[in-house]
Design an enzyme around this catalytic site. Structure first.
Site, PDB file in Angstrom:
ATOM      1  N   CYS A   4     -16.939  -2.853  25.464  1.00  0.00           N
ATOM      2  CA  CYS A   4     -15.853  -1.874  25.537  1.00  0.00           C
ATOM      3  C   CYS A   4     -14.545  -2.449  25.008  1.00  0.00           C
ATOM      4  O   CYS A   4     -13.554  -1.734  24.909  1.00  0.00           O
ATOM      5  CB  CYS A   4     -15.671  -1.378  26.965  1.00  0.00           C
ATOM      6  N   CYS A  22     -23.561 -14.044  26.146  1.00  0.00           N
ATOM      7  CA  CYS A  22     -23.421 -12.797  26.873  1.00  0.00           C
ATOM      8  C   CYS A  22     -22.246 -12.005  26.338  1.00  0.00           C
ATOM      9  O   CYS A  22     -21.640 -12.370  25.337  1.00  0.00           O
ATOM     10  CB  CYS A  22     -23.211 -13.099  28.343  1.00  0.00           C
ATOM     11  N   HIS A  82       0.807  -1.211   0.000  1.00  0.00           N
ATOM     12  CA  HIS A  82       0.000   0.000   0.000  1.00  0.00           C
ATOM     13  C   HIS A  82       0.846   1.269   0.000  1.00  0.00           C
ATOM     14  O   HIS A  82       0.384   2.318   0.439  1.00  0.00           O
ATOM     15  CB  HIS A  82      -0.984  -0.002   1.165  1.00  0.00           C
TER      16      HIS A  82
END
Lengths: 166, 540
Positions: B362, B346, B301
């Site tokens: 988070c 969960c 890139h």
């Protein structure tokens, strides 16, 4: 594999009602004898928990691949306040229901029993109900239990479970 | 050259101490050019030799004949370029080579354990290939390890391992009677062969130890083959290699190109962290000539650095509904970067590949969820201001993205053009009768074209993030258009099909490819300048 569920059904009709270990299971049977893949179970809450004296419905679905794949089990929606159960949908977070931990040697009775044991020993490390898990983690049993009792007795937009007459 | 000096320098440089590193076996020709990026030459006399000829002082060749020894030799003082630009030493492996090296490794550690290879494979798989951890536990409590990994029962065996024949067996899994063949381990849990076959088939791709259906006793490779009736255990070992590479992703990476099964192993991984400082990226080239960045796993890139590429790709993903789904439904494991889809359960996530436990909301470490426990669930409200503001930015982005994808499409066409070059070379040899070595200007031209196109493609993200009013940006844009015309010229030339014409225009091929190379390099340097001088600032 189709005989497996039929055999479990036959075996259960002999065990249930006789084995005192499974006395808490009021029923565990296919919804209709036409389709053995859909089951329902009615269980009572374990003693010494806020669930005691209440009855709960478990919805069980065994896939085509059962017993190589675990069955899908959940509580009736909005009936089970528990830190490992999503109250709104009734989904359960339990390792034996996970494909990675499931083994074909287990059967539906094992699954129901594992869920019943989960009611007595909430696992706050894998919470689906964060508020209840916080209370368990904090060691505040009485707040935890009364919050559950509040839910079970119709708090927070009603509840659909029924109080046992017995 | 000092024999072996580099092996000590580079390849024992083991960041995560608990890993098995397969050592470099045979060197392939490795060459560094003077941009500080690494290039691998297929070892042929080719245009690039001349091109990078002046880099020959810093770079060097390893003669294929002299390096049959185990270690790659890199002179110590050559680990850094004059201006402190880091160098990378690496090699390309196939899955078979990795597997062979793993077996070799087993051979060496077998005397420590003094159990059979098959048993060690079971142990290593259970320990996710972290040898150190296994050795530690092994010396501490050998018997415990043997039982917990499923090598032996905790009690006396009740049956003998293997396939049994019956006249009429009722299997407890499928509940069907009349089963003739069954399988059992020492635990005595006996089930019919069909059930075992279904069970194993599902597990082969997971690359983890397959146990008895009722207890943790492990099936060994020969049991799996006996049950499946073929060499299915090889499949399991293949999946296991995947696990091994994921576990050691610091050192090993799969080539990201579609259907390419090459694995790149980097020896001196400590240098990896030095590339971003120079706005450079650690490029590697696999045996199929795929050039990619070892750090971010994207194709080459440059002139952009990894940061530019990352932001650009993120933006491109937002555009596509398909990738949008990936973004909303999956997250990268904060530790190893594997994409994880949350399909239930969960928020306590355990990464399947590196076993890192984290919070889905988070992305923090799960263990650190003390104090304000689960706080993250409540404060996750994204404000949706600035939607209007970003509209102009989106328009600008769309403009650059169109250019980017146009060159991406052209690059794909060039790539398929490159696949026909083999036939052209053959035609030249057969029809005109020139030697193979003399035909190599063709593949080399293709390489120059593809690399030039890739540079061009990735120069648009750099232009997008650059301050348009700055002089250097204008120079950069000029450089871009120069490379565009150079690339288009060469691309046109490569359309020529008749062998005679090709050979007649050989010099033209040379010159045009050389021109693309030099324009390519100029653009890369200019882009790096933009980044170093802070004129190109990647932002969201």
């Amino acid at each position: 594999m189709s005989q497996r569920l039929a055999k479990e059904y036959r075996a259960l009709s002999k065990t249930l009602g006789r084995d005192p270990e499974y006395a808490y299971i009021i029923s565990l049977a296919p919804v209709s004898e036409e389709n053995l893949r859909k089951w329902e179970s009615l269980i009572t809450g374990p003693p010494d928990t806020p669930y005691f004296g209440h009855e709960f419905t478990l919805q069980i679905e065994a896939s085509e691949a059962y017993p190589l794949e675990p069955p899908k089990v959940q509580f009736q929606a909005r009936c089970m306040p528990h830190c490992n159960v999503d109250f709104d949908s009734g989904r359960i977070c339990l390792s034996v229901l996970d494909a990675a931990h499931w083994t074909p040697a287990w059967d539906l009775l094992h699954v129901v029993h594992a869920i019943w044991l989960l009611l007595a020993s909430p696992e706050p490390d894998s919470p689906l109900d964060v508020d209840l898990a916080c209370l368990v983690r904090a060691g505040d049993r009485s707040a935890h239990n009364s919050l559950i009792a509040y839910y079970l007795n119709g708090g927070s937009r009603g509840h659909c479970g029924h109080v046992s007459e017995r | 050259m000092k024999e072996g000096s580099v092996y000590d320098e580079g390849f024992n440089d083991d960041d995560d101490d608990d890993s098995i590193l397969l050592e470099f076996e045979s060197g392939s020709d490795i060459e560094y050019d003077d941009t500080g990026l690494l290039r691998r030459d297929p070892g042929l006399a080719s245009l690039s030799d001349e091109e990078s000829g002046k880099g020959g002082n810093n770079g060097y060749y390893l003669d294929g004949a002299t390096i049959s020894s185990r270690n790659v030799v890199i002179p110590k003082d050559e680990l850094y370029e004059n201006d402190g630009v880091p160098k990378l030493s690496y090699r390309c492996l196939t899955t078979d080579q990795i597997y062979e090296l793993m077996l070799e490794r087993l051979e060496r550690i077998q005397p420590i354990f003094d159990i059979s290879y098959e048993d060690i494979i079971v142990l290593l798989q259970q320990y996710a290939w972290s040898e150190e951890r296994l050795l530690e536990d092994w010396t501490e409590n050998r018997d415990n390890v043997i039982v917990s990994c499923g090598l032996k029962l905790g009690h006396e065996p009740v049956a003998s391992r293997g396939i049994r024949k019956h006249a009429n067996f009722l299997c407890h899994i499928c509940c069907e009677a009349n089963k003739m063949k069954t399988f059992t381990l020492e635990c005595g849990h006996e089930y019919c062969l069909e059930c075992y076959q279904h069970y194993i088939k599902d597990k082969l791709l997971e690359g983890k130890i397959i146990t008895c259906m009722s207890c943790p006793l492990a099936l060994k490779n020969k049991d799996i083959d006996a049950i499946m009736g073929d060499n299915s255990s090889q499949k399991l070992m293949r999946s296991s290699i995947k696990g091994f590479i994921q576990k050691h992703s610091n050192h090993y990476k799969w080539c990201p190109f579609v259907d390419c099964n090459c694995i790149i192993q980097v020896g001196n991984i400590s240098t990896l962290s030095e590339f971003p400082r120079f706005h450079l990226s650690p490029y590697v080239v696999c045996d199929n000539q795929h050039r990619f960045c070892f750090k971010c796993g994207l194709e080459s890139h440059s002139p952009g650095d990894c940061h530019v590429a990352e932001l650009w790709v993120k933006m491109a993903q937002l555009e596509s509904a398909n990738l949008n789904w990936v973004l909303t439904n999956t997250k990268e494991c904060p530790k190893c970067g594997v994409n994880i889809e949350k399909n239930g359960g969960c928020n306590h996530m355990t990464c399947k590949s590196c076993a890192y436990e984290f919070c889905w909301i988070c992305e923090g470490c799960w263990a650190e969820h003390g104090g304000g426990y689960y706080e993250c669930t409540r404060f996750k409200k994204e404000d949706k201001n600035g939607a209007v503001e970003s509209k102009n930015a989106i328009r600008k982005y769309t403009f650059y993205y169109k250019l980017f994808s146009e060159h991406e499409n052209s690059a794909k066409l060039d790539w398929s053009l490159g696949l026909t070059v083999e036939q052209k070379v053959k035609a030249l040899q057969e029809n005109i009768g020139i030697s193979w070595i003399e035909t190599q200007f063709l593949p080399e031209s293709i390489r120059a074209l593809i690399e030039g196109r890739t540079t061009l493609k990735w120069s648009f993200p750099v232009a997008f993030y650059s301050d348009p009013s700055h002089n250097l940006t204008k120079i950069f844009v000029d450089n871009q258009s120069l490379l565009v015309s150079a690339v288009e010229d060469l691309s046109q030339l490569l359309q020529v099909k008749e062998p005679q014409k090709i050979i007649d225009r050989k010099l033209e091929f040379f010159n045009k490819a050389r021109f693309v190379r030099s324009r390519d390099k100029a653009l890369v340097e200019c882009g790096r300048d933009l980044l170093c001088k802070g004129i190109c600032i990647p932002h969201q």
